[in-house]
Design a protein around this motif. Structure first.
Motif, PDB file in Angstrom:
ATOM      1  N   UNK A 267      11.906   8.288   0.205  1.00 42.62           N
ATOM      2  CA  UNK A 267      11.570   7.341   1.282  1.00 42.62           C
ATOM      3  C   UNK A 267      10.064   7.179   1.425  1.00 42.62           C
ATOM      4  N   UNK A 268       9.332   8.279   1.378  1.00 43.79           N
ATOM      5  CA  UNK A 268       7.875   8.231   1.502  1.00 43.79           C
ATOM      6  C   UNK A 268       7.248   7.491   0.330  1.00 43.79           C
ATOM      7  N   UNK A 269       7.731   7.788  -0.871  1.00 45.83           N
ATOM      8  CA  UNK A 269       7.152   7.182  -2.076  1.00 45.83           C
ATOM      9  C   UNK A 269       7.416   5.681  -2.136  1.00 45.83           C
ATOM     10  N   UNK A 270       8.664   5.279  -1.933  1.00 39.46           N
ATOM     11  CA  UNK A 270       9.008   3.868  -2.081  1.00 39.46           C
ATOM     12  C   UNK A 270       8.454   3.019  -0.938  1.00 39.46           C
ATOM     13  N   UNK A 271       8.347   3.609   0.261  1.00 39.30           N
ATOM     14  CA  UNK A 271       7.756   2.848   1.366  1.00 39.30           C
ATOM     15  C   UNK A 271       6.263   2.636   1.137  1.00 39.30           C
ATOM     16  N   UNK A 272       5.599   3.607   0.537  1.00 38.41           N
ATOM     17  CA  UNK A 272       4.168   3.427   0.225  1.00 38.41           C
ATOM     18  C   UNK A 272       3.984   2.349  -0.842  1.00 38.41           C
ATOM     19  N   UNK A 273       4.883   2.309  -1.829  1.00 35.51           N
ATOM     20  CA  UNK A 273       4.814   1.267  -2.861  1.00 35.51           C
ATOM     21  C   UNK A 273       5.085  -0.107  -2.255  1.00 35.51           C
TER      22      UNK A 273
ATOM     23  N   UNK B 240      -7.406  -2.941   4.445  1.00 33.55           N
ATOM     24  CA  UNK B 240      -6.034  -2.473   4.273  1.00 33.55           C
ATOM     25  C   UNK B 240      -5.799  -1.909   2.868  1.00 33.55           C
ATOM     26  N   UNK B 241      -6.580  -2.364   1.884  1.00 36.37           N
ATOM     27  CA  UNK B 241      -6.424  -1.852   0.529  1.00 36.37           C
ATOM     28  C   UNK B 241      -6.715  -0.367   0.428  1.00 36.37           C
ATOM     29  N   UNK B 242      -7.641   0.114   1.254  1.00 32.67           N
ATOM     30  CA  UNK B 242      -7.942   1.553   1.274  1.00 32.67           C
ATOM     31  C   UNK B 242      -6.727   2.346   1.730  1.00 32.67           C
ATOM     32  N   UNK B 243      -6.110   1.915   2.834  1.00 32.98           N
ATOM     33  CA  UNK B 243      -4.951   2.653   3.345  1.00 32.98           C
ATOM     34  C   UNK B 243      -3.780   2.550   2.377  1.00 32.98           C
ATOM     35  N   UNK B 244      -3.638   1.400   1.691  1.00 36.37           N
ATOM     36  CA  UNK B 244      -2.553   1.249   0.714  1.00 36.37           C
ATOM     37  C   UNK B 244      -2.715   2.244  -0.431  1.00 36.37           C
ATOM     38  N   UNK B 245      -3.931   2.334  -0.961  1.00 35.85           N
ATOM     39  CA  UNK B 245      -4.182   3.291  -2.045  1.00 35.85           C
ATOM     40  C   UNK B 245      -3.991   4.726  -1.552  1.00 35.85           C
ATOM     41  N   UNK B 246      -4.475   5.007  -0.351  1.00 36.82           N
ATOM     42  CA  UNK B 246      -4.350   6.349   0.209  1.00 36.82           C
ATOM     43  C   UNK B 246      -2.883   6.751   0.364  1.00 36.82           C
TER      44      UNK B 246
ATOM     45  N   UNK C 278      -8.255  -7.187   7.433  1.00 37.35           N
ATOM     46  CA  UNK C 278      -9.072  -6.219   8.171  1.00 37.35           C
ATOM     47  C   UNK C 278      -8.266  -5.523   9.269  1.00 37.35           C
ATOM     48  N   UNK C 279      -7.496  -6.293  10.031  1.00 38.83           N
ATOM     49  CA  UNK C 279      -6.744  -5.730  11.166  1.00 38.83           C
ATOM     50  C   UNK C 279      -5.710  -4.716  10.689  1.00 38.83           C
TER      51      UNK C 279
ATOM     52  N   UNK D 273      -2.794   0.187  10.475  1.00 36.97           N
ATOM     53  CA  UNK D 273      -1.733   0.028   9.460  1.00 36.97           C
ATOM     54  C   UNK D 273      -0.372   0.560   9.897  1.00 36.97           C
ATOM     55  N   UNK D 274      -0.334   1.260  11.030  1.00 43.71           N
ATOM     56  CA  UNK D 274       0.887   1.960  11.412  1.00 43.71           C
ATOM     57  C   UNK D 274       2.106   1.069  11.557  1.00 43.71           C
ATOM     58  N   UNK D 275       1.920  -0.131  12.130  1.00 39.68           N
ATOM     59  CA  UNK D 275       3.055  -1.017  12.359  1.00 39.68           C
ATOM     60  C   UNK D 275       3.729  -1.441  11.069  1.00 39.68           C
ATOM     61  N   UNK D 276       2.935  -1.941  10.109  1.00 38.90           N
ATOM     62  CA  UNK D 276       3.505  -2.380   8.833  1.00 38.90           C
ATOM     63  C   UNK D 276       4.037  -1.202   8.030  1.00 38.90           C
TER      64      UNK D 276
END
Length: 496
Positions: free
Chosen positions: A331-337, A399-405, A473-474, A479-482
């Motif tokens: 769940x963690x892996x696929x949701x991050x992808x 948002x790209x930073x949080x996506x990569x993280x 940016x927002x 990022x928590x909501x998405x």
């Protein structure tokens, strides 16, 4: 809930199909060279369908239709909603460009083919059967081939369409051959039944692996990852820029959904095999994509290689779901992808939106030098472009930073052998990638402008582009909501 013919699960698809046909017929009688009627009807249709998809997604139900050939679940509904909004934004950005180049002079195919491509994405996302998935894929790709060749007087676009068609047919053959081998081994086309039969251990492992190899090859082409990436830079560069955005945006969401349906929903018991393949593809994509992008002077070609590298990160999320047969990290892996691919598409829309804005009749704005001094000509659009490029590079607080993280966190948390080394490699490749993104920003802010003309845009384009850039940016700041939406939809989908 399984019903043999639950049409309610297909209302959005039926509405989109009917309206695409109606709009194609109405367009025959439209005389306006900008196809205003066709454009407005297309946007209204997509807004209605997106609302239906979001409502179904928030309801949180998983519904099967036509036996179990079609599935409507939260993950699929959200991906269809975001795909619809992506095509909506693409049409808003692309209409002025298409009108300037006489792509709308003889018909509104840019809009109607876009709607049929979106319908193909819907079928791909909802498919729970090998044949349904393949039909959706073919509907999307056939519409895409025609869109790339839409400028019939352009030799470059025609060449790009031919390359796309030939390589696309080859990849479809790979995928179809792999699916046929899985069907031969399991005796069923139903994704859920394939999972159950493989999990029972009744079939020899060796019989299945070759089919999995061909399926992964076919999916890798649709994602545009190395070594199945050769079409990406040529098609991105050769296609009209509005069509490039149509290919670079929403279809990535559909390809992600197809990977989830086939590899996760159907072939999860073979995860240790296909995850190793994805690891090789991810490493190659990060390496080739970032290094090749450095050498590009054409902006669309640079973004094409950037896409290849970005898809490498998506694969990292997908290969982190199962560890030695334990699917707890899934769940963690696929949701991050899923979060990564959604935010990537959002950023890509704004990036190409600025490129389309700068492209005037007889001037394509495809070279990096064409952005010289953009900040002096239009600080707003230079700012939107800078935000998007910082996001693609993974610079906080975009948002790209949080996506990569989130993807790297999922990889390390999985505890797989070599996960730390792969994470370090991905970070190093991101540092290399930052160079070519920052080079564009330097050109926009520190080089002298090549023209003194100000950048103008219609009200619809200006509003959508501003919102698009602000969201990059927002969502980075909050990022928590998405992320929560992605996590809950993946959990609900995996639970069924």
């Amino acid at each position: 809930m399984i019903e043999k013919f639950n049409i309610a699960a297909l209302y959005p698809e039926l509405l989109l199909c009917v309206m695409a046909i109606v709009i194609a017929l109405v367009d025959l009688f439209v005389k306006c060279p900008k196809r205003t009627t066709t454009y407005v009807l297309s946007l209204l249709t997509m807004l209605a369908v997106a609302f239906m998809q979001a409502s179904d997604a928030m309801a949180g139900h998983t519904v099967y239709s036509f036996g179990t050939m079609v599935v409507s679940d939260p993950m699929g509904n959200w991906l269809k909603c975001f795909s619809t909004l992506s095509v909506f934004v693409t049409m808003v950005y692309g209409r002025p460009y298409a009108a300037d180049r006489d792509m709308l002079k003889y018909g509104g195919e840019f809009f109607t083919l876009g709607l049929f491509a979106l319908l193909g994405m819907y079928v791909m996302i909802s498919g729970n059967n090998f044949l349904v998935l393949y039909l959706g894929l073919e509907l999307l790709t056939l519409a895409s081939y025609a869109l790339v060749a839409l400028r019939r007087d352009s030799a470059v676009a025609t060449e790009a369409a031919m390359k796309y068609f030939v390589l696309g047919a080859l990849a479809s053959g790979f995928l179809l051959y792999g699916l046929s081998m899985l069907y031969g081994a399991t005796g069923t086309l139903d994704v859920s039944e394939v999972f159950a039969i493989i999990a029972s251990g009744q079939i020899k492992h060796q019989v299945l692996v070759l089919g999995v190899v061909f399926v992964v090859c076919g999916l890798a082409f649709k994602l545009g990852v190395v070594p199945f990436h050769t079409w990406v830079p040529d098609v991105y560069q050769g296609a009209p820029t509005a069509v490039t955005l149509m290919i670079a945006g929403a279809p990535k969401l559909a390809a992600f959904a197809m990977v989830m349906r086939l590899l996760v929903d159907g072939l999860m018991p073979l995860a240790m095999d296909w995850q190793q393949m994805l690891m090789v593809l991810a490493v190659a994509s990060l390496l080739v994509g970032n290094l090749a992008a450095i050498a590009q002077n054409n902006l669309k070609r640079m973004l094409a290689f950037s896409t290849i590298a970005q898809m490498g990160f998506v694969l990292i999320g997908l290969l982190s779901g199962v560890v030695e047969g334990d699917s707890t990290p899934a769940a963690n892996a696929y949701s991050s992808a899923m979060f990564y691919i959604i935010t990537y598409v959002l950023t890509t829309l704004a990036t190409f939106g600025v490129i389309l804005l700068l492209a005037k009749e007889g001037f394509e704005s495809e070279e990096i030098t064409d952005l010289a001094g953009l900040n002096q000509r239009s600080p707003l659009y230079a700012g939107v472009m800078a935000i998007c490029l910082f996001s693609l590079a993974g610079v906080p607080p975009m948002v790209g930073f949080y996506a990569k993280l989130s993807v790297l966190q999922a990889l390390i948390a999985s505890g797989q052998a070599g996960s730390l080394a792969l994470a370090v490699f991905a970070v190093l490749m991101s540092l290399i990638g930052a160079f070519y993104y920052l080079r564009v920003i330097k050109v926009m802010y520190f080089d002298d402008p090549i023209t003194a003309t100000t950048v103008t845009a219609g009200q619809d384009v200006r509003v959508v582009l501003t919102i698009n850039g602000a969201l990059v940016l927002i969502l980075g700041l909050m990022p928590g909501g998405l992320m929560g939406l992605c996590a809950s939809s993946i959990v609900q989908s995996l639970g069924t």
